[in-house]
Scaffold this motif. Structure first.
Motif, PDB file in Angstrom:
ATOM      1  N   UNK A  85       2.041  -2.443  -4.620  1.00 36.31           N
ATOM      2  CA  UNK A  85       1.705  -3.003  -3.310  1.00 36.31           C
ATOM      3  C   UNK A  85       1.624  -1.884  -2.282  1.00 36.31           C
ATOM      4  N   UNK A  86       0.631  -1.924  -1.409  1.00 33.87           N
ATOM      5  CA  UNK A  86       0.540  -0.881  -0.396  1.00 33.87           C
ATOM      6  C   UNK A  86       1.529  -1.139   0.742  1.00 33.87           C
ATOM      7  N   UNK A  87       1.987  -0.078   1.359  1.00 34.11           N
ATOM      8  CA  UNK A  87       2.831  -0.167   2.557  1.00 34.11           C
ATOM      9  C   UNK A  87       1.875  -0.068   3.742  1.00 34.11           C
ATOM     10  N   UNK A  88       1.410  -1.205   4.220  1.00 36.96           N
ATOM     11  CA  UNK A  88       0.357  -1.226   5.231  1.00 36.96           C
ATOM     12  C   UNK A  88       0.916  -1.217   6.648  1.00 36.96           C
ATOM     13  N   UNK A  89       0.078  -0.778   7.560  1.00 37.05           N
ATOM     14  CA  UNK A  89       0.413  -0.787   8.985  1.00 37.05           C
ATOM     15  C   UNK A  89      -0.311  -1.965   9.642  1.00 37.05           C
ATOM     16  N   UNK A  93      -4.747  -5.689  -3.478  1.00 38.60           N
ATOM     17  CA  UNK A  93      -4.463  -4.275  -3.760  1.00 38.60           C
ATOM     18  C   UNK A  93      -3.611  -4.131  -5.015  1.00 38.60           C
ATOM     19  N   UNK A  94      -2.690  -5.047  -5.204  1.00 38.58           N
ATOM     20  CA  UNK A  94      -1.881  -5.018  -6.418  1.00 38.58           C
ATOM     21  C   UNK A  94      -2.778  -5.206  -7.644  1.00 38.58           C
ATOM     22  N   UNK A 135     -17.229  -7.980  -1.977  1.00 40.49           N
ATOM     23  CA  UNK A 135     -17.102  -7.412  -0.624  1.00 40.49           C
ATOM     24  C   UNK A 135     -15.649  -7.455  -0.150  1.00 40.49           C
ATOM     25  N   UNK A 136     -14.956  -8.538  -0.449  1.00 38.08           N
ATOM     26  CA  UNK A 136     -13.537  -8.654  -0.084  1.00 38.08           C
ATOM     27  C   UNK A 136     -12.737  -7.576  -0.804  1.00 38.08           C
ATOM     28  N   UNK A 137     -12.998  -7.392  -2.087  1.00 37.89           N
ATOM     29  CA  UNK A 137     -12.307  -6.381  -2.885  1.00 37.89           C
ATOM     30  C   UNK A 137     -12.530  -4.988  -2.296  1.00 37.89           C
ATOM     31  N   UNK A 138     -13.768  -4.705  -1.912  1.00 42.94           N
ATOM     32  CA  UNK A 138     -14.088  -3.409  -1.317  1.00 42.94           C
ATOM     33  C   UNK A 138     -13.368  -3.227   0.017  1.00 42.94           C
ATOM     34  N   UNK A 139     -13.306  -4.287   0.819  1.00 47.69           N
ATOM     35  CA  UNK A 139     -12.615  -4.205   2.114  1.00 47.69           C
ATOM     36  C   UNK A 139     -11.129  -3.961   1.918  1.00 47.69           C
ATOM     37  N   UNK A 140     -10.515  -4.653   0.964  1.00 46.17           N
ATOM     38  CA  UNK A 140      -9.087  -4.446   0.695  1.00 46.17           C
ATOM     39  C   UNK A 140      -8.840  -3.005   0.252  1.00 46.17           C
ATOM     40  N   UNK A 141      -9.669  -2.534  -0.665  1.00 45.92           N
ATOM     41  CA  UNK A 141      -9.508  -1.165  -1.166  1.00 45.92           C
ATOM     42  C   UNK A 141      -9.680  -0.155  -0.044  1.00 45.92           C
ATOM     43  N   UNK A 142     -10.687  -0.348   0.771  1.00 42.70           N
ATOM     44  CA  UNK A 142     -10.983   0.605   1.852  1.00 42.70           C
ATOM     45  C   UNK A 142      -9.911   0.594   2.951  1.00 42.70           C
ATOM     46  N   UNK A 143      -9.496  -0.577   3.390  1.00 45.93           N
ATOM     47  CA  UNK A 143      -8.610  -0.663   4.543  1.00 45.93           C
ATOM     48  C   UNK A 143      -7.119  -0.700   4.215  1.00 45.93           C
ATOM     49  N   UNK A 144      -6.743  -1.309   3.099  1.00 45.40           N
ATOM     50  CA  UNK A 144      -5.320  -1.506   2.815  1.00 45.40           C
ATOM     51  C   UNK A 144      -4.751  -0.573   1.752  1.00 45.40           C
ATOM     52  N   UNK A 145      -5.566  -0.201   0.796  1.00 46.09           N
ATOM     53  CA  UNK A 145      -5.024   0.618  -0.299  1.00 46.09           C
ATOM     54  C   UNK A 145      -6.041   1.661  -0.780  1.00 46.09           C
ATOM     55  N   UNK A 146      -6.439   2.571   0.102  1.00 48.05           N
ATOM     56  CA  UNK A 146      -7.445   3.570  -0.296  1.00 48.05           C
ATOM     57  C   UNK A 146      -6.956   4.522  -1.375  1.00 48.05           C
ATOM     58  N   UNK A 147      -5.640   4.625  -1.568  1.00 49.71           N
ATOM     59  CA  UNK A 147      -5.104   5.550  -2.576  1.00 49.71           C
ATOM     60  C   UNK A 147      -4.997   4.943  -3.968  1.00 49.71           C
ATOM     61  N   UNK A 148      -5.339   3.679  -4.097  1.00 47.35           N
ATOM     62  CA  UNK A 148      -5.267   3.032  -5.421  1.00 47.35           C
ATOM     63  C   UNK A 148      -6.584   3.211  -6.135  1.00 47.35           C
TER      64      UNK A 148
END
Length: 138
Positions: free
Chosen positions: A50-54, A88-89, A125-138
């Motif tokens: 899980x990402x540690x999001x801001x 992200x998980x 598109x949702x998957x890409x948005x999650x990857x880009x904004x919430x978990x870019x390091x995954x």
């Protein structure tokens, strides 16, 4: 997945609780569970995938969802951000299986007008948005 995440968080909390014991055990007093430092929290979350999001990342993610279709978040930003972290998980757990990521996003992002979920094109598109904004390091 949720079981593993929950187990990791419980284990970390118990470990911290046990290591905090031993100071003065003669007077058993109820106390709040120890707080995690930012580094410990990030480590536990990362181990669980899980990402540690801001708040800023979450806002950007919800804005990206609204650009795709306002009905995805349907005015529930916290719920959408939570689902994004769960996505992200999925990305973390199946990094090379985009079909699985999209399949889970189709079912994860429901709304009152889309109780059955999203189309694969929208889910991508949702998957890409999650990857880009919430978990870019995954």
């Amino acid at each position: 997945m949720r079981t593993r995440t929950t187990a990791a968080l419980i284990a970390a909390t118990l470990l911290l609780t046990l290591t905090a014991c031993g100071e003065d055990d003669t007077a058993a007093k109820p106390s709040a569970p120890p707080s995690l430092t930012a580094e410990e929290r990030a480590s536990v979350l990362a181990a669980a995938g899980l990402p540690d999001t801001t708040p800023e990342q979450e806002s950007a993610f919800v804005a990206a969802l609204d650009k795709i279709d306002k009905d995805i978040a349907h005015g529930k930003a916290d719920k959408a951000a939570s689902r994004g972290r769960s996505q992200c998980q999925t990305i973390h757990d199946w990094p090379k299986d985009e079909a699985k990521q999209i399949d889970l996003a189709t079912r994860r992002f429901t709304s009152p007008t889309h109780p059955e979920g999203r189309t694969p094109a929208v889910a991508k598109k949702i998957n890409q948005a999650a990857h880009h904004h919430l978990c870019p390091n995954f």
